[in-house]
Design a protein around this motif. Sequence first.
Motif, short mmCIF file in Angstrom:
data_model
loop_
_atom_site.label_atom_id
_atom_site.label_comp_id
_atom_site.label_asym_id
_atom_site.label_seq_id
_atom_site.Cartn_x
_atom_site.Cartn_y
_atom_site.Cartn_z
N LEU A 143 0.85 -1.18 0.00
CA LEU A 143 0.00 0.00 0.00
C LEU A 143 0.89 1.24 0.00
O LEU A 143 1.95 1.25 0.60
CB LEU A 143 -0.93 -0.01 1.21
CG LEU A 143 -1.75 -1.30 1.40
CD1 LEU A 143 -2.75 -1.12 2.53
CD2 LEU A 143 -2.44 -1.72 0.12
N TRP A 144 0.42 2.29 -0.67
CA TRP A 144 1.32 3.43 -0.87
C TRP A 144 0.60 4.77 -0.82
O TRP A 144 -0.59 4.87 -1.09
CB TRP A 144 2.05 3.30 -2.21
CG TRP A 144 1.16 3.05 -3.40
CD1 TRP A 144 0.81 1.84 -3.93
CD2 TRP A 144 0.50 4.04 -4.21
NE1 TRP A 144 -0.01 2.00 -5.01
CE2 TRP A 144 -0.23 3.34 -5.23
CE3 TRP A 144 0.44 5.43 -4.21
CZ2 TRP A 144 -0.99 3.99 -6.19
CZ3 TRP A 144 -0.33 6.08 -5.18
CH2 TRP A 144 -1.02 5.35 -6.15
N ASN A 145 1.36 5.78 -0.43
CA ASN A 145 1.00 7.15 -0.70
C ASN A 145 2.02 7.68 -1.72
O ASN A 145 2.87 6.92 -2.20
CB ASN A 145 0.97 8.00 0.58
CG ASN A 145 2.30 8.05 1.29
OD1 ASN A 145 3.34 7.69 0.74
ND2 ASN A 145 2.30 8.51 2.53
N SER A 146 1.95 8.94 -2.05
CA SER A 146 2.80 9.47 -3.12
C SER A 146 4.28 9.27 -2.81
O SER A 146 5.06 8.82 -3.66
CB SER A 146 2.50 10.95 -3.33
OG SER A 146 3.34 11.50 -4.33
N ASP A 147 4.68 9.58 -1.58
CA ASP A 147 6.09 9.48 -1.21
C ASP A 147 6.57 8.04 -1.25
O ASP A 147 7.66 7.74 -1.76
CB ASP A 147 6.28 10.07 0.19
CG ASP A 147 7.75 10.18 0.57
OD1 ASP A 147 8.51 10.82 -0.17
OD2 ASP A 147 8.13 9.62 1.62
N LEU A 262 -4.42 11.91 -11.95
CA LEU A 262 -4.34 11.72 -10.50
C LEU A 262 -4.54 10.25 -10.16
O LEU A 262 -5.46 9.61 -10.67
CB LEU A 262 -5.42 12.55 -9.81
CG LEU A 262 -5.66 12.28 -8.31
CD1 LEU A 262 -4.42 12.62 -7.49
CD2 LEU A 262 -6.89 13.06 -7.81
N LEU A 263 -3.68 9.71 -9.30
CA LEU A 263 -3.79 8.32 -8.86
C LEU A 263 -3.75 8.29 -7.33
O LEU A 263 -2.91 8.94 -6.70
CB LEU A 263 -2.64 7.49 -9.42
CG LEU A 263 -2.54 7.45 -10.95
CD1 LEU A 263 -1.19 6.90 -11.38
CD2 LEU A 263 -3.68 6.62 -11.54
N VAL A 264 -4.66 7.52 -6.74
CA VAL A 264 -4.75 7.39 -5.27
C VAL A 264 -4.98 5.92 -4.94
O VAL A 264 -5.89 5.29 -5.49
CB VAL A 264 -5.89 8.25 -4.69
CG1 VAL A 264 -5.98 8.04 -3.18
CG2 VAL A 264 -5.70 9.72 -5.02
N GLU A 354 -9.45 10.86 3.94
CA GLU A 354 -8.17 10.15 3.74
C GLU A 354 -7.79 10.16 2.26
O GLU A 354 -6.63 10.37 1.91
CB GLU A 354 -8.28 8.72 4.25
CG GLU A 354 -8.31 8.58 5.76
CD GLU A 354 -7.02 9.04 6.42
OE1 GLU A 354 -5.94 8.98 5.77
OE2 GLU A 354 -7.07 9.46 7.59
N LEU A 355 -8.76 9.91 1.40
CA LEU A 355 -8.48 9.86 -0.04
C LEU A 355 -7.99 11.21 -0.56
O LEU A 355 -7.21 11.27 -1.52
CB LEU A 355 -9.74 9.45 -0.80
CG LEU A 355 -10.20 8.01 -0.61
CD1 LEU A 355 -11.60 7.82 -1.21
CD2 LEU A 355 -9.22 7.03 -1.26
N ASN A 360 -1.41 11.69 -0.25
CA ASN A 360 -1.86 10.43 -0.87
C ASN A 360 -2.05 10.54 -2.38
O ASN A 360 -2.39 9.56 -3.04
CB ASN A 360 -3.17 9.96 -0.23
CG ASN A 360 -2.98 9.58 1.23
OD1 ASN A 360 -1.86 9.29 1.66
ND2 ASN A 360 -4.06 9.58 1.99
N GLU A 361 -1.83 11.72 -2.93
CA GLU A 361 -2.08 11.96 -4.35
C GLU A 361 -0.80 11.81 -5.17
O GLU A 361 0.20 12.50 -4.94
CB GLU A 361 -2.63 13.37 -4.55
CG GLU A 361 -3.95 13.62 -3.86
CD GLU A 361 -4.44 15.04 -4.03
OE1 GLU A 361 -5.64 15.29 -3.78
OE2 GLU A 361 -3.63 15.92 -4.43
#
Length: 413
Positions: A143-147, A262-264, A354-355, A360-361
């Motif tokens: 699972l990931w966020n942007s960083d 955009l990806l989340v 959260e989204l 998270n973007e």
Amino acid sequence: MSIMLHRILRPALKQAQLLSAVKNKQPLWRHETLVSASSACDATIRSLEDCLEVNYGGAPMWFNYVWLRDHCRSDASYNSSTNQRNLDTASIDLSIRPDNTTVQDGHLVLTWPGGHVSKYSLSWLAENSYEKNKQSTIQPRILWNSDTYKKANIPSAKWKSFMSCDDEVKNFLQNYLLYGIAFVDDVPATVEATEAVTQRVSLIRETTYGRMWCFTSDFSRGDSAYSQLGLDRHTDTSYFQEPCGIQVFHCLKHEGTGGRTLLVDGFYAAEKVRQQSPENFELLAKVPIRHEYIEKSENHRNHMTGIGPVLNVYPWNDEMYLIRYNNYDRSVINIVPHDLVRRWYVAHRELTDELRRPENELWVKLTPGKVIFIDNWRVMHGRDSFTGLRQLCGCYLTRDDVLSSARVFGLQA
């Protein structure tokens, strides 16, 4: 550790194990087992009223007698050439019990009334026990966020090697399974080349939008995607009873500004909700919500409805496998009792917050030659508003066939 706390912490523990495996280049496609294949541990068995208790490698397992007869792998009961059952399950006496039970050379051997003998490898029983599977993951994910995603530095596949080399396809599929997105670069900027690259991994799923589609902001369909407007994060085809599994995009041309994609990671956000507010997560996983697509134009008339909770989890291990989130296509909430409605809105708001967290973007500029594959059951997409001519092509892929391709390569999916 309480059951609830274990369920909350388990995804984080799995995440740490996967990140460690990736860092150390360990294979990720081996299924977990309770014992190793080379284990010489003895097994003890105990006949109970309605099941057989098997203790193998220090791990107790329980097998219902009807289940054992139904899963006999003898030639009379099972066709090993087609991997299909020969036995008529409805013919099994529901009160059946074996007359004799022994362990021989690493196998459980049962003799049933009438003389039929069933033989099961102890390792096969361990692999297929409920006790093992309630602790196992169907599909490992990071699972990931942007960083997190940027630091992972995931390589894109390259068109020429992707079309000719199975190892390139395997690595691509591994990245797709883990992260829910994967890219192929240097693809010729044509619909035909885009179609060819998708067919390396799956069958194309034809929908009301066609098989391969190519569109601009001409409002030719009754959908806001056919405009220059910015689009908030969402999953596609939430109004299908089974939403499309994979979304493919290829920007063939853009003569203007804006239009970033955009990806989340929806599962990342949902796991945050599970950790912070288990009761809200449970509501989102149980309350059915209707999504709808109504199109009334000269050339297209459609009325599609899909019903399901925002989050879908496997009941035996609480693993998420589908998120259905689209505020554009969510229909009237009229199948939820009034006392649940406010609680659902509170839960939905927490997930939305959260989204929408900026961290998270993941923003990506799609350019001619870069094809993106998106797990539409997990990763949401959106876009910036844009100016000028922007031409995209793409398609939906059948999820079953993508996962089948991955399993043929020996990947866990």
